[in-house]
Design an enzyme around this catalytic site. Sequence first.
Site, PDB file in Angstrom:
ATOM      1  CB  ILE A 126     -11.413  -0.817   4.714  1.00 43.96           C
ATOM      2  CG1 ILE A 126     -12.495  -0.517   3.668  1.00 43.96           C
ATOM      3  CG2 ILE A 126     -11.948  -0.626   6.130  1.00 43.96           C
ATOM      4  CD1 ILE A 126     -13.532  -1.610   3.511  1.00 43.96           C
ATOM      5  CG  ASP A 127      -5.329   1.017   7.973  1.00 46.02           C
ATOM      6  OD1 ASP A 127      -5.588   0.279   8.942  1.00 46.02           O
ATOM      7  OD2 ASP A 127      -4.202   1.531   7.830  1.00 46.02           O
ATOM      8  N   GLY A 155      -7.654   8.281   7.139  1.00 42.43           N
ATOM      9  CA  GLY A 155      -7.788   8.535   8.571  1.00 42.43           C
ATOM     10  C   GLY A 155      -9.225   8.627   9.042  1.00 42.43           C
ATOM     11  CG  ASP A 215      -1.983   0.961   1.270  1.00 43.43           C
ATOM     12  OD1 ASP A 215      -2.420   1.364   0.172  1.00 43.43           O
ATOM     13  OD2 ASP A 215      -2.441   1.331   2.371  1.00 43.43           O
ATOM     14  CB  ALA A 218     -13.059   3.573   1.034  1.00 36.96           C
ATOM     15  CB  SER A 219     -12.538   4.012   7.021  1.00 35.07           C
ATOM     16  OG  SER A 219     -11.663   2.908   7.048  1.00 35.07           O
TER      17      SER A 219
HETATM   18  P1  13P Z   1      -8.955   4.730   5.528  1.00 31.21           P
HETATM   19  O1  13P Z   1      -8.079   5.582   6.397  1.00 31.21           O
HETATM   20  O2  13P Z   1     -10.198   5.476   5.146  1.00 31.21           O
HETATM   21  O3  13P Z   1      -9.256   3.416   6.131  1.00 31.21           O
HETATM   22  O4  13P Z   1      -8.167   4.471   4.143  1.00 31.21           O
HETATM   23  C1  13P Z   1      -7.211   3.450   4.053  1.00 31.21           C
HETATM   24  C2  13P Z   1      -6.436   3.509   2.793  1.00 31.21           C
HETATM   25  O5  13P Z   1      -6.767   4.162   1.828  1.00 31.21           O
HETATM   26  C3  13P Z   1      -5.217   2.679   2.731  1.00 31.21           C
HETATM   27  O6  13P Z   1      -4.523   2.863   1.546  1.00 31.21           O
HETATM   28  O1  G3H Z   2      -3.016   4.792   3.591  1.00 27.09           O
HETATM   29  C1  G3H Z   2      -2.582   4.675   4.736  1.00 27.09           C
HETATM   30  C2  G3H Z   2      -2.899   3.437   5.505  1.00 27.09           C
HETATM   31  O2  G3H Z   2      -3.979   3.667   6.346  1.00 27.09           O
HETATM   32  C3  G3H Z   2      -1.667   2.945   6.214  1.00 27.09           C
HETATM   33  O3  G3H Z   2      -1.361   3.693   7.334  1.00 27.09           O
HETATM   34  O4  G3H Z   2       1.105   4.146   7.253  1.00 27.09           O
HETATM   35  O5  G3H Z   2      -0.144   4.189   9.418  1.00 27.09           O
HETATM   36  O6  G3H Z   2       0.308   2.028   8.260  1.00 27.09           O
HETATM   37  P1  G3H Z   2       0.060   3.495   8.099  1.00 27.09           P
HETATM   38 ZN    ZN Z   3      -4.552   4.858   0.784  1.00 20.60          ZN
END
Ligand code: 13P
Ligand code: G3H
Ligand code: ZN
Length: 333
Positions: free
Chosen positions: A270-271, A191, A94, A228-229
């Site tokens: 979705i993270d 975020g 990612d 997209a969360s």
């Molecule tokens: P969120 O922060 O909306 O979950 O997005 C995650 C994301 O785009 C990771 O690449």
């Molecule tokens: O796009 C970002 C993701 O939510 C990853 O976040 O760099 O904190 O692991 P991170």
């Molecule tokens: Zn992203």
Amino acid sequence: MTIHYKDLGLVNTKVMLQMAIEGGYAVPAYNFNNMEQLQAVIRGCVETDSPVILQISRGARKYANQTMLRYMAMGAVQMMKEMGGDIPIVVHLDHGDTYEVCVDCIQNGFSSVMIDGSHLPYEENIALTQRVVEYAHQFEVSVEGELGVLAGIEEDIAAEHSSYTQPDEVEDFTKRTDVDSLAISIGTSHGAYKFKVKPGEEPPPLHFDILEEVEKRLPGFPIVLHGASSVVPEYIEMINRYGGHMEGAVGVSEDQLRRAARSAVCKINIDSDCRLAITAAVRRVLAENPGEFDPRKYLGPGRDELTKLVRHKNEVVLGSAGHGREIMAAVRK
Ligand code: 13P
Ligand code: G3H
Ligand code: ZN
């Protein structure tokens, strides 16, 4: 070449993203950093027979260790089979920011990488993306590029204001780079604080007009939605109730995501929601059991909550549930 993704039991995104566009659904791309998150995502996806993209950020690579991650991916494939599942699993980098990090991931068994040159001048984004594609395609590894910058934080790059994708650029970019999918900016951000809205107000809708223009110029081409969360309100409420402070956290509504999933958007990232699910459950257990100190007693409920969330996303938001086996059958052909 150290290790090829096929030897780990993984697949690339080619067949699954094409089938998702044709089927009017989106494949979930869930980020993970540790064992509990990975177990929950695999469980939720096997239980709903959904294809899945396991996303690893550069931060996750640093946190979990590159070698450990490779064995975790192998473990995930094995666990999926032992559960009686037959779903396609992609391991994806990612927001890769350099050619070197993409090469390193490909050599370590990733089946898909993102090269995010979206913050670079247009021609530099093309040149960097071309280099990654040229290397990745030798090993049948998929590549995601990005045009347009999301507001909020794209990893270390702070983008105060988004710059939406310009539909006029997408044809030239995809033709010249030969990327397999394209991430676009239509109003989402990374975020838990995506929009500034007053209490009771609805967040602004996404720019479906831009998405439609992109689709016109790239018929049938896989489009990716980052940021997209939904920032699930129940989790924010639970976190705040049990000692957290996340006032003003807001995300993309499920209706907007359903609409996107029916379009050429066939990968939805979705993270934050996964983080919120675990944090809400952990906070509740620790608040209700202040003497608890066995990590299994609070991470276990966190994992259960995330499994529930994954099932919900796959079944009623992205529509990926029930498509895992059919994609695997097509991949094997
Ligand atoms: P969120 O922060 O909306 O979950 O997005 C995650 C994301 O785009 C990771 O690449
Ligand atoms: O796009 C970002 C993701 O939510 C990853 O976040 O760099 O904190 O692991 P991170
Ligand atoms: Zn992203």
